[in-house]
Design a protein around this motif. Sequence first.
Motif, short mmCIF file in Angstrom:
data_model
loop_
_atom_site.label_atom_id
_atom_site.label_comp_id
_atom_site.label_asym_id
_atom_site.label_seq_id
_atom_site.Cartn_x
_atom_site.Cartn_y
_atom_site.Cartn_z
N PRO A 64 -7.42 -1.04 20.77
CA PRO A 64 -7.11 -2.18 19.91
C PRO A 64 -5.78 -2.85 20.27
O PRO A 64 -4.80 -2.18 20.62
CB PRO A 64 -7.07 -1.58 18.51
N PRO A 65 -5.74 -4.17 20.17
CA PRO A 65 -4.50 -4.91 20.46
C PRO A 65 -3.49 -4.75 19.34
O PRO A 65 -3.82 -4.36 18.21
CB PRO A 65 -4.99 -6.36 20.55
N GLU A 66 -2.26 -5.05 19.65
CA GLU A 66 -1.21 -5.03 18.63
C GLU A 66 -1.35 -6.22 17.69
O GLU A 66 -1.11 -6.12 16.49
CB GLU A 66 0.16 -5.06 19.31
N HIS A 67 -1.75 -7.36 18.23
CA HIS A 67 -1.89 -8.59 17.46
C HIS A 67 -3.37 -8.98 17.36
O HIS A 67 -4.19 -8.55 18.17
CB HIS A 67 -1.10 -9.73 18.11
N ASP A 68 -3.67 -9.83 16.39
CA ASP A 68 -5.02 -10.34 16.29
C ASP A 68 -5.38 -11.13 17.55
O ASP A 68 -4.54 -11.85 18.10
CB ASP A 68 -5.17 -11.26 15.08
N PHE B 41 -3.97 -8.88 32.27
CA PHE B 41 -3.17 -10.01 31.78
C PHE B 41 -3.29 -10.14 30.26
O PHE B 41 -2.30 -10.39 29.56
CB PHE B 41 -3.62 -11.31 32.45
N ALA B 42 -4.49 -9.96 29.74
CA ALA B 42 -4.67 -10.04 28.29
C ALA B 42 -3.89 -8.94 27.59
O ALA B 42 -3.24 -9.17 26.55
CB ALA B 42 -6.16 -9.95 27.95
N ARG B 43 -3.91 -7.73 28.14
CA ARG B 43 -3.18 -6.63 27.55
C ARG B 43 -1.68 -6.90 27.56
O ARG B 43 -0.98 -6.70 26.55
CB ARG B 43 -3.49 -5.34 28.31
N GLN B 44 -1.16 -7.36 28.68
CA GLN B 44 0.28 -7.62 28.77
C GLN B 44 0.69 -8.79 27.86
O GLN B 44 1.78 -8.77 27.29
CB GLN B 44 0.67 -7.90 30.22
N SER B 45 -0.17 -9.79 27.74
CA SER B 45 0.14 -10.92 26.87
C SER B 45 0.22 -10.49 25.42
O SER B 45 1.09 -10.94 24.66
CB SER B 45 -0.92 -12.01 27.04
N ASP B 46 -0.69 -9.61 25.01
CA ASP B 46 -0.62 -9.06 23.65
C ASP B 46 0.68 -8.29 23.45
O ASP B 46 1.37 -8.44 22.43
CB ASP B 46 -1.83 -8.15 23.40
#
Length: 319
Positions: free
Chosen positions: A158-162, A302-307
């Motif tokens: 799960p991501p940190e942010h929505d 990239f999605a993980r790092q952006s979150d």
Amino acid sequence: MRAILASSILSLSLFSTACVAIQPDGESGDWSLDREQLLSDLSILAADDMQGRAVGTDGNARARAYIIDRLEAMGVEPVGDSYEHGFSFEMPRTREKVDGTNILARIEGTSVSARTMVVSAHFDHEGMRGEQIWNGADDNASGVASVLAVAEMFMAEPPEHDVIFAFVDAEENGLQGARAFVADPPIPVENITFNLNMDMVAMSTDRILWAVGTYHYPYLTPIVEDVASRATVSMPMGYDEPTEEPGGDWTNLTDSGAFHAAGIPFIYLGVDFHPHYHQPTDTYENMTLDFFQDASEAIADFARQSDAQLDMIGEASGR
């Protein structure tokens, strides 16, 4: 996708990495890209029975049904009561009124932050011309497949942010689905902190995936550099500076342009011009599938790092 010109590209070094997601602390997580599922999504969305997925057509509806089935199977919840969010627009040339449908899904973050990342890709294409199908494998079944892979990653870890996943319609008619999303977002627009957009990520004989947007948002450069250091594809930055060269600035030529117009920082990941662009030869069989799989690994990273960096992005942009 955008109309662009072929450009001379310098040879860039490649980097190796294992086929797993990389966590913000640099450690490998449990999730790994299902490379066969990725190819299956691409081949199904680009198949002849989708009839090129033009907005308002039966083929477009079949593509929507497939995407929704995949989201439901993963357990990704819709935004609101339905995955489907309709909008209407006038065709730029004929002024004919057309109904389009965006698909919106959401994964809740583990923190209490209101900041939200939107991961987007358009699922429509050019449809049919006479009896000839313009399948749109690269443009943009590939982006949709990569976003589905990102959703699988965030369901597993799960991501940190929505995170909102926006599969938008009618991009080929002037970014209409993305414009409709930004004009009437499902959350307060000030909470949308970052847009990661994928458009054409499956065809590159040079194994180059361009990262567009750092000219406008230079504080995103370290994220690009970090992901590029692990990627097995090259990830140069560019095609985002004002220029008189036709097709030299991709800023407003795909869905991320609608977010940029609203002041929302973006990175757009996509390949350069190739001979199959907007041609009936844009088929699954003509894609560089190893590159596509490796590019999708980098996209998920990239999605993980952006979150992980979303609060930094919000503070830098004032969102």
